[in-house]
Motif scaffolding. Structure first.
Motif, short mmCIF file in Angstrom:
data_model
loop_
_atom_site.label_atom_id
_atom_site.label_comp_id
_atom_site.label_asym_id
_atom_site.label_seq_id
_atom_site.Cartn_x
_atom_site.Cartn_y
_atom_site.Cartn_z
N THR A 177 39.73 32.79 37.19
CA THR A 177 38.54 33.14 36.50
C THR A 177 37.11 33.43 37.50
N TYR A 178 36.63 34.71 37.25
CA TYR A 178 35.58 34.89 38.18
C TYR A 178 34.32 34.50 37.59
N PRO A 179 33.25 34.51 38.58
CA PRO A 179 32.26 33.48 38.00
C PRO A 179 31.13 34.62 37.36
N PHE A 180 31.55 35.45 36.72
CA PHE A 180 30.64 36.55 36.05
C PHE A 180 31.36 37.32 34.93
N ALA A 181 30.66 37.98 34.18
CA ALA A 181 31.28 38.77 33.13
C ALA A 181 30.65 40.37 33.13
N ALA A 197 30.83 55.89 38.50
CA ALA A 197 30.18 55.35 39.64
C ALA A 197 30.13 53.82 39.43
N TYR A 198 30.57 53.24 40.81
CA TYR A 198 30.50 51.85 40.79
C TYR A 198 29.17 51.41 41.64
N THR A 199 28.29 50.49 41.23
CA THR A 199 27.21 50.18 41.83
C THR A 199 27.19 48.75 42.42
N HIS A 200 26.76 48.70 43.57
CA HIS A 200 26.51 47.17 44.10
C HIS A 200 25.06 47.10 44.26
N HIS A 201 24.25 46.25 43.43
CA HIS A 201 22.88 46.21 43.66
C HIS A 201 22.50 44.90 43.74
N GLU A 202 21.32 44.40 44.36
CA GLU A 202 20.95 42.98 44.48
C GLU A 202 20.80 42.16 43.32
N GLU A 214 30.51 63.53 25.25
CA GLU A 214 29.29 63.39 24.48
C GLU A 214 29.20 61.57 24.38
N ILE A 215 30.10 60.83 24.95
CA ILE A 215 30.00 59.47 24.94
C ILE A 215 30.04 58.99 26.26
N THR A 216 29.24 58.14 26.69
CA THR A 216 29.31 57.28 27.90
C THR A 216 29.72 55.87 27.56
N ARG A 217 30.24 55.24 28.75
CA ARG A 217 30.76 53.87 28.76
C ARG A 217 30.20 53.15 29.91
N LEU A 218 29.34 52.12 29.86
CA LEU A 218 28.38 51.50 30.78
C LEU A 218 28.47 49.87 30.73
N TYR A 219 28.48 49.38 32.06
CA TYR A 219 28.98 48.00 32.13
C TYR A 219 27.54 47.42 33.04
N LEU A 220 27.40 45.92 32.88
CA LEU A 220 26.32 45.49 33.58
C LEU A 220 27.20 43.93 34.06
N GLN A 221 27.03 43.56 35.25
CA GLN A 221 27.39 42.25 35.61
C GLN A 221 26.60 41.15 34.96
N VAL A 222 26.88 40.08 34.42
CA VAL A 222 26.05 39.22 33.65
C VAL A 222 26.96 37.86 34.00
N ALA A 223 26.09 36.83 33.62
CA ALA A 223 26.73 35.33 33.78
C ALA A 223 27.77 35.38 32.89
N PRO A 224 28.84 34.53 33.16
CA PRO A 224 29.88 34.39 32.32
C PRO A 224 29.74 33.79 30.90
N ASP A 225 28.71 32.79 30.71
CA ASP A 225 28.15 32.22 29.50
C ASP A 225 27.07 33.03 28.90
N HIS A 348 30.85 43.29 43.42
CA HIS A 348 30.00 42.27 42.59
C HIS A 348 29.12 41.49 43.41
N VAL A 349 27.89 41.05 42.85
CA VAL A 349 26.96 39.90 43.54
C VAL A 349 27.78 38.56 43.11
N MET A 350 28.23 37.81 44.47
CA MET A 350 28.64 36.56 44.19
C MET A 350 27.66 35.56 43.88
N PRO A 351 27.55 34.82 42.84
CA PRO A 351 26.68 33.74 42.59
C PRO A 351 26.78 32.59 43.67
N GLY A 352 25.88 32.23 43.95
CA GLY A 352 25.83 31.33 45.13
C GLY A 352 25.95 31.83 46.46
#
Length: 387
Positions: A177-181, A197-202, A214-225, A348-352
């Motif tokens: 299980t990865y430490p993000f969602a 486009a895959y983006t690595h950002h601080e 006409e339709i876009t699908r977008l994702y953001l890294q967030v905390a798993p909880d 992904h930005v790795m927590p810790g």
């Protein structure tokens, strides 16, 4: 009821297996707990490997895909405030097609209905029995509330990660299980770019994708909880603009949000993928994080192999392919797991993570987009390795 192959699950794995078996003269019955409308509409992955599109055309399922699918000759990695394109067609001469999983499912349901396929939706209480014999059974309650028994030569478990099939197979589980969602949105907004486009950002990973003009699908890294209630539309758009900003490029085009949800990131493999006459395929046997766009493509690879093995078994009484099914399928599964893990950990930005680890991650990204060998490896794995 009696059939040759009882298939549990009417997702892309179960439906494609039924279609392939039909083409080889093998009877099957597909049972599914959800309604047909639900199955047709549920939003899932949308990137088809070159091998997947070739197979769909080969078996008569490519007409609408070729008309409506979006062919992509590359992807972009974004970091250091710049866009770095990996050109699949220039590197290996192949491409991928963006065509939503629900569209593939619609095509498969329509094809099975045209061919007189037996698809039973809205069943409940599904259970498998006697899988150690040559007459396994599936019991369930049909949509009219009547108890049913389906006697088969073989059972195919294509009912996803939470289905009943894997629970009936003694297996060893490899689970990470990865430490993000991912927080994902489907928006009625025309794409501002032609490729994913895959983006690595601080502030975290972001992904820009599309489903149609006409339709876009977008994702953001967030905390798993993370709680979806903490992410109103305005906050989502603001975060996408921040993470995906590249000098001289148009910002992400906003539009009404049609769907929103949070997806856990997980890698999982069950081995073996069979017990007696019950065979697992697709998400019932393995899960990959969506970063590598491998989930549905692995399901297609599984059932292509399984359909050939079952045809040899049921038409020619030749068990050689069926005996090697699990080992052969798992070699491809583990290659996809490795690629998906590489993409996920690199972007992904790795927590810790400390300052040293962050610099190592950036060094890997910079090397990947500057080395022809590294980009070729990404292209080969993303577009799809040969069968």
């Amino acid at each position: 009821m009696r059939t040759q192959v009882g298939i549990i699950g009417a997702g892309p794995a179960g439906l494609l297996l039924s279609h392939l078996l039909h083409l080889n003269g093998i009877e099957s019955v597909v049972i599914e707990e959800r309604s047909e409308d639900y199955v047709r509409q549920r939003v899932r992955a949308g990137v088809l490997e070159n091998t997947t599109t070739d197979l769909l055309r080969e078996v008569g399922l490519g007409e609408r895909m070729d008309r409506e699918g979006l062919v992509h000759g590359g992807v972009s990695f974004r970091f250091d405030g710049a866009d770095h394109r990996i050109a699949f067609e220039e590197l290996i001469g192949r491409n991928v097609t963006v065509y939503g999983q629900q569209e593939v499912v619609k095509d498969l349901i329509d094809a099975r209905n045209r061919d007189g396929g037996r698809l039973l939706f809205e069943v409940s209480g599904t259970a498998v029995h006697d899988i150690d014999t040559d007459r396994p059974r599936i019991t369930f309650t049909d949509s009219a509330g009547q108890p049913q028994e389906l006697v088969c030569d073989v059972v195919a478990g294509c009912d996803g990660f939470h289905g009943v099939s894997r629970k009936s197979v003694p297996h060893e589980a490899y689970d990470h299980t990865y430490p993000f969602a991912w927080l994902g949105v489907l928006a009625k907004a025309a794409p501002t770019r032609e490729e994913i486009a895959y983006t690595h950002h601080e502030r975290g990973f972001a992904l820009y994708s599309m489903r149609s003009p006409e339709i876009t699908r977008l994702y953001l890294q967030v905390a798993p909880d993370e709680d979806i209630a903490n992410w109103p539309d305005d906050r989502i758009w603001a975060e996408l603009h921040t993470r995906m900003a590249v000098a001289g490029e148009s910002p992400v085009l906003e539009g009404p949000v049609l769907d929103k949800g949070i997806t856990a990131m997980r890698s999982f493999v069950a081995t073996p993928m069979r017990h007696g006459r019950l065979f697992l395929a697709g998400d019932a046997a393995h899960i990959v994080p969506p970063t590598g766009a491998k989930g549905m493509n692995l399901a297609v690879a599984d059932v292509r192999l399984l359909s050939m093995a079952l045809t040899e078994l049921l038409r020619r009484n030749d068990s050689r392919l069926i005996e090697s099914y699990s080992d052969t399928a798992l070699r491809r599964v583990w290659r996809a797991e490795a690629f998906s893990w590489t993409m996920t950990s690199m972007l992904h930005v790795m927590p810790g993570a400390d300052a040293f680890q962050r610099q190592v991650q950036l060094a890997q990204l910079r090397y990947t987009v500057s080395s022809t060998a590294a980009m070729t490896s990404i292209a080969e794995n993303y577009v799809g390795l040969p069968w």
